[in-house]
Motif scaffolding. Structure first.
Motif: not given
Ligand SMILES: Cc1ncc(COP(=O)(O)O)c(C=O)c1O
Ligand SMILES: N[C@@H](CCOP(=O)(O)O)C(=O)O
Length: 471
Positions: A124, A127-128, A133, A156-157, A467, A469
């Motif tokens: 995570s 990804s952020k 992805i 998320e992502g 979704d 990122v």
């Protein structure tokens, strides 16, 4: 710290690149170019650290400056905030020679949570930070899949697809995976066994075009960060046990399948942890036991046992050990692995086997013995073992020596394997988290044991996903 492949055909990489690569691009497995050595004085300084503090100390040798300390601290704090025991992996004395290291206090009641809660946070974070992805693809014999799904749920992502062998995992394991109905989770129930699932995902990771196009990431122990996160509890357990056993030799007994957990212990040993022997416990799928006894590494017939998570014939991490066994010679590893692929077996010479015997012992536990051990420890010690843990205890009993103390790993909670516990005529009360799964609807797609079928499922899954990122 740089990371290289056991097969020598990948340019040295940094920590995050290694995490993202998962299976090495040349088909090998990533390992540190040099293993850091922890001095005895440092070990003494670590004696009273909490699990989380110890984790940070160990990881700082490996992450370079790619993750700022404050960020790493936050990830570690979050990862272990989900555990039910403040010690994270408590060490319980059973006799004066035997300790059980309970690795099942995470969300899915198996040792996989220890590394996978962290990997969920790490993916995570990457990804952020990097706008990456993350499409996780994993294979499971029951526990990795459940722990990985819990590790990334709601993040998320990230999307995750897990392959498990159809009707070859326990009911609770199946429910832990398939009662999750999140849009970013796909459970494929493959009409085959775990080795088929692992072979298919390795083939997909090995297709670099497909891997790159779909951003495939690994959560299995082919990913070096899984191995590293698992070394922490070897250090933790050793530091607890040595306090009251100053002059004893300390062995570890490890229920084994894919050889990831044992390899983490081997890494800890090479980092300077004074481990005496690593005892490899298998069930009737005993390729590792046969290797230790004969030097021949050759898969046998797949058998369904009471410890289904260890129903594995091809132990993925064997290649990492082989690398060290042949003197860190990637060319030799490549030649051995080619031989394995072409001829289905590897034979190690007598001289190298002396080295193996200095470091390991192994014992394959028969189904009946597994149940006997569960009954015996319940009756004599009021301690309920799950069937995987029971294999570890049986191996400890076979190899306990004078002036040796053993830490035997409890790799899962017995509630996950009530089928076997019932066969011992033992009634257990299931924890509420597991009880509630029994009435929930399940979501999974049953698929043929074919790479083409999995590719079709994955492409449909990725085309459904929408979704974005956010940085
Ligand atoms: C409960 C349990 N015990 C033992 C093992 C074997 O561990 P490894 O695959 O790291 O050898 C597994 C699966 O990996 C497991 O789920
Ligand atoms: N027993 C494992 C098999 C996969 O092992 P891994 O350590 O490579 O993830 C499981 O429960 O899935």
């Amino acid at each position: 710290m740089k990371y290289i492949s056991t097969r020598g055909n990948v340019e040295p990489r940094g920590f995050i690149e290694t995490v993202l690569m998962g299976l090495a691009d040349d088909g090998g497995l990533m390992i540190p170019a040099e293993i850091p050595v922890i001095s005895p004085a440092t070990l003494v300084e670590w004696e009273n650290l909490s699990y989380q503090e110890l984790f940070l100390e160990i990881f700082l040798y490996y992450v370079n400056d790619e993750i700022p300390l404050e960020d790493l601290k936050e990830m570690v704090a979050k990862s272990y905030s989900t555990f039910r025991d403040p010690a994270i992996t408590p060490v319980k004395p059973i006799t004066d020679k035997l300790y059980v290291l309970e690795l099942f206090h995470g969300p899915t009641f198996a040792f996989k949570d220890v590394a996978l809660q962290f990997m969920g946070e790490l993916y995570s974070y990457i990804s952020k930070k990097q706008g990456e992805i993350i499409h996780i693809l994993g294979a499971t014999s029951g526990d990795t899949g459940a722990a990985a799904i819990q590790g990334v749920r709601g993040k998320e992502g990230i999307r995750i697809c897990v392959l498990h062998p159809h009707q070859k995992v326990s009911k609770v394991q199946e429910l832990q995976m398939t009662t999750v109905n999140d849009a970013n989770v796909l459970n494929l129930s493959v009409k085959g066994n775990f080795d088929d699932c692992q072979r298919i995902i390795k083939e997909l990771f090995g297709d670099l075009g497909f891997k790159g196009e779909h951003h495939l990431r690994a959560i299995n122990s082919i990913n070096f960060v899984r191995i590293l996160a698992q070394t922490v509890y070897y250090f933790y357990a050793y530091l607890q046990v040595v306090k009251t056993n100053k002059d004893a030799s300390i062995n570890f007994s490890i229920p084994s399948g894919n050889f990831g957990n044992v390899f983490s212990g081997y890494l800890a040993k090479r980092m300077g942890l004074p481990v005496n022997k690593l005892i490899i416990a298998t069930n009737e799928n005993n390729i590792l036991e046969r290797f230790i006894q004969t030097g021949e590494y050759k898969p046998g017939d797949f058998l369904s046992t009471y410890s289904p998570s260890m129903d594995i014939q091809i132990a993925s991490n064997f290649e990492r050990y082989l690398y060290y066994l042949v003197g860190e010679d990637a060319e030799k590893v490549s030649a051995y692995m080619k031989k394995f692929q072409d001829e289905g077996q590897i034979v190690i010479g007598a001289e190298a086997m002396q080295q193996v015997h200095a470091e390991f012992a192994a014992y394959g536990v028969k189904n009946a013995e597994c149940l006997q051990v569960i009954s015996k420890y319940k009756a004599n010690h009021e301690y309920l073992l799950d069937p995987h843990t029971a294999c570890g205890i049986a191996a400890y009993e076979t190899y306990s020596g004078d002036n040796e103390v053993c830490v035997s790993f409890a790799t899962a909670h017995p509630a996950k394997f009530d089928e076997a516990i019932k066969l011992c005529n033992i009634e257990q009360v299931l924890p509420a988290e597991i009880q509630q799964l029994l009435v929930m609807p399940q979501y999974q797609t049953i698929v043929d044991n074919s790479k083409e079928e999995i590719v079709k499922q994955l492409e449909a899954f990725y085309s459904r996903a929408t979704d974005v990122v956010e940085n």
